[in-house]
Motif scaffolding. Sequence first.
Motif, PDB file in Angstrom:
ATOM      1  N   PHE A  43       0.823  -1.209   0.000  1.00 46.15           N
ATOM      2  CA  PHE A  43       0.000   0.000   0.000  1.00 46.15           C
ATOM      3  C   PHE A  43       0.863   1.267   0.000  1.00 46.15           C
ATOM      4  O   PHE A  43       0.412   2.336   0.400  1.00 46.15           O
ATOM      5  N   SER A  44       2.086   1.118  -0.467  1.00 48.59           N
ATOM      6  CA  SER A  44       2.989   2.268  -0.525  1.00 48.59           C
ATOM      7  C   SER A  44       2.381   3.399  -1.353  1.00 48.59           C
ATOM      8  O   SER A  44       1.884   3.170  -2.470  1.00 48.59           O
ATOM      9  N   GLY A  45       2.373   4.600  -0.789  1.00 53.59           N
ATOM     10  CA  GLY A  45       1.849   5.767  -1.488  1.00 53.59           C
ATOM     11  C   GLY A  45       0.339   5.885  -1.470  1.00 53.59           C
ATOM     12  O   GLY A  45      -0.211   6.828  -2.045  1.00 53.59           O
ATOM     13  N   LYS A  46      -0.345   4.950  -0.787  1.00 50.46           N
ATOM     14  CA  LYS A  46      -1.808   4.953  -0.756  1.00 50.46           C
ATOM     15  C   LYS A  46      -2.316   5.310   0.646  1.00 50.46           C
ATOM     16  O   LYS A  46      -1.606   5.156   1.638  1.00 50.46           O
ATOM     17  N   THR A  47      -3.552   5.783   0.704  1.00 48.65           N
ATOM     18  CA  THR A  47      -4.173   6.096   1.990  1.00 48.65           C
ATOM     19  C   THR A  47      -4.918   4.873   2.506  1.00 48.65           C
ATOM     20  O   THR A  47      -5.716   4.259   1.785  1.00 48.65           O
ATOM     21  N   VAL A  48      -4.644   4.510   3.748  1.00 50.86           N
ATOM     22  CA  VAL A  48      -5.251   3.339   4.378  1.00 50.86           C
ATOM     23  C   VAL A  48      -5.885   3.769   5.692  1.00 50.86           C
ATOM     24  O   VAL A  48      -5.234   4.413   6.524  1.00 50.86           O
ATOM     25  N   ALA A  49      -7.153   3.422   5.877  1.00 50.16           N
ATOM     26  CA  ALA A  49      -7.816   3.646   7.164  1.00 50.16           C
ATOM     27  C   ALA A  49      -7.612   2.413   8.027  1.00 50.16           C
ATOM     28  O   ALA A  49      -7.546   1.281   7.517  1.00 50.16           O
ATOM     29  N   LEU A  50      -7.499   2.626   9.329  1.00 50.23           N
ATOM     30  CA  LEU A  50      -7.295   1.503  10.244  1.00 50.23           C
ATOM     31  C   LEU A  50      -8.137   1.747  11.488  1.00 50.23           C
ATOM     32  O   LEU A  50      -8.087   2.835  12.068  1.00 50.23           O
ATOM     33  N   PHE A  51      -8.907   0.732  11.878  1.00 50.37           N
ATOM     34  CA  PHE A  51      -9.664   0.839  13.132  1.00 50.37           C
ATOM     35  C   PHE A  51      -9.254  -0.277  14.077  1.00 50.37           C
ATOM     36  O   PHE A  51      -9.275  -1.455  13.713  1.00 50.37           O
ATOM     37  N   GLY A  52      -8.911   0.136  15.304  1.00 46.98           N
ATOM     38  CA  GLY A  52      -8.513  -0.817  16.342  1.00 46.98           C
ATOM     39  C   GLY A  52      -7.024  -0.748  16.581  1.00 46.98           C
ATOM     40  O   GLY A  52      -6.240  -1.268  15.788  1.00 46.98           O
TER      41      GLY A  52
END
Length: 463
Positions: free
Chosen positions: A7-16
């Motif tokens: 996921f380099s260069g990408k926006t990632v949401a994370l919960f927890g």
Amino acid sequence: MTPVTTFSGKTVALFGLGGSGLVTALALKEGGAHVVACDDNPAKMTEAAAKGIGTGDLRQLDWSKVSALILSPGVPLTHPEPHWSAKLANEAGVEIIGDIELFCRERARIAPDAPFVAITGTNGKSTTTALIAHILREAGRDVQMGGNIGTAILSLEPPSDSRIHVIECSSFQIDLAPSLAPTVGVHLNLSPDHIDRHGTMESYAAIKERLVAKAQQAVIGIDDGLSRAIADTCTAKGVKVTRISIEPMGAEGFFADGTTLVQVTPSDAVAVADLAGIGSLRGSHNAQNAAAAVAVAVALGVSGEKIRSGLYTFPGLPHRMEEVGRIRSTLFINDSKATNADSTEKALKSFDNILWILGGKPKEGGIEPLKEYFPKIRKAYLIGAATEEFAKTLGNGVPYVRSGTLDNAVQQAAADAAAMNGPSVVLLSPACASYDQFPNYEVRGNHFRELVRALPGVEAKGA
């Protein structure tokens, strides 16, 4: 750590942002992703921000720019209803995955042939995971062990062709890992569990099946109907399946004949190991675990001599029928992990002349299913909130005392054991959650171990 570069260069949401969630955020950041992490606990977000992780309210996020939502396995994906973060991702058409999936994608990218053993099952998966890792290490292999057993998978060293990852997977983790395709996939057994999170037993079984469905080789227990069906389905789809059982079987694979593990080949049935005298592998449930571990070791080319050495030196896991001490002919066993009747049954099957310490926060059904083992119990010591309910179930069939606390129970049981003739077992196997008196089963088990080691004349194990 295994940096996640997919996921380099990408926006990632994370919960927890619990243990594995924080590690996952760090691995994504290390791999070049832009992480926006969130947790219901503000202190967790503060901790993450202090480590350089981007945090924010996912409700305010522009989901059109998000490539994936990384969800903690403890957060509901579908049942009893999707978590609000999962709803937002679903509405935006954003995939929802977990840390096991991130590992699988990284492995596919940097070392697709890296050996990867994944283990699941309703019961026994932690012991089997630890036993497989132990046998492989004893055979001189470079082993990384983690997953649901307590070490976040992305905190481990990255996959490589010379390194074996041995990973325990819960149904929650499998549900978030669509590309899971291990070198060897192990499915041990199925019994009702986590139905509140999966909706139906059929759905639960289907999720478990995913772990072996795309494995290069599957090791599958066939001692329950749903697991036999999984083995048959995988075979029909062309997966190479090794069956295991605690009963003699005609199919190729491994079974337990008492304490003897037997390998069945097209031409022969040969004893490969004997579990007699291995205290960490008592009971038929551990025979199944050992059969699975042996099947994996054979699949990975470990010699019979190395396998037997690994079995005989396996120390076992804390709080799972763990020998913590002995006073003359009395053995003290810490089975604090047994938080329900199904788990306690395995301990009661494995011993005689039992001085049974039980109780805590009771679960549905209590100890009614254990009545057939009551003749093995010399006396019971009731602790915690379940005391009156369990006293009623024991009735006149088993002598018991209302000990109240674990401290009292250990003292009373040790005194009664000293007055008995012949061997006995003081067994902490509560058949209850710990939450009335202890924060978790580990603290309960550690306290039991400390109490036993403080007894006069005790020979402590693993001190």
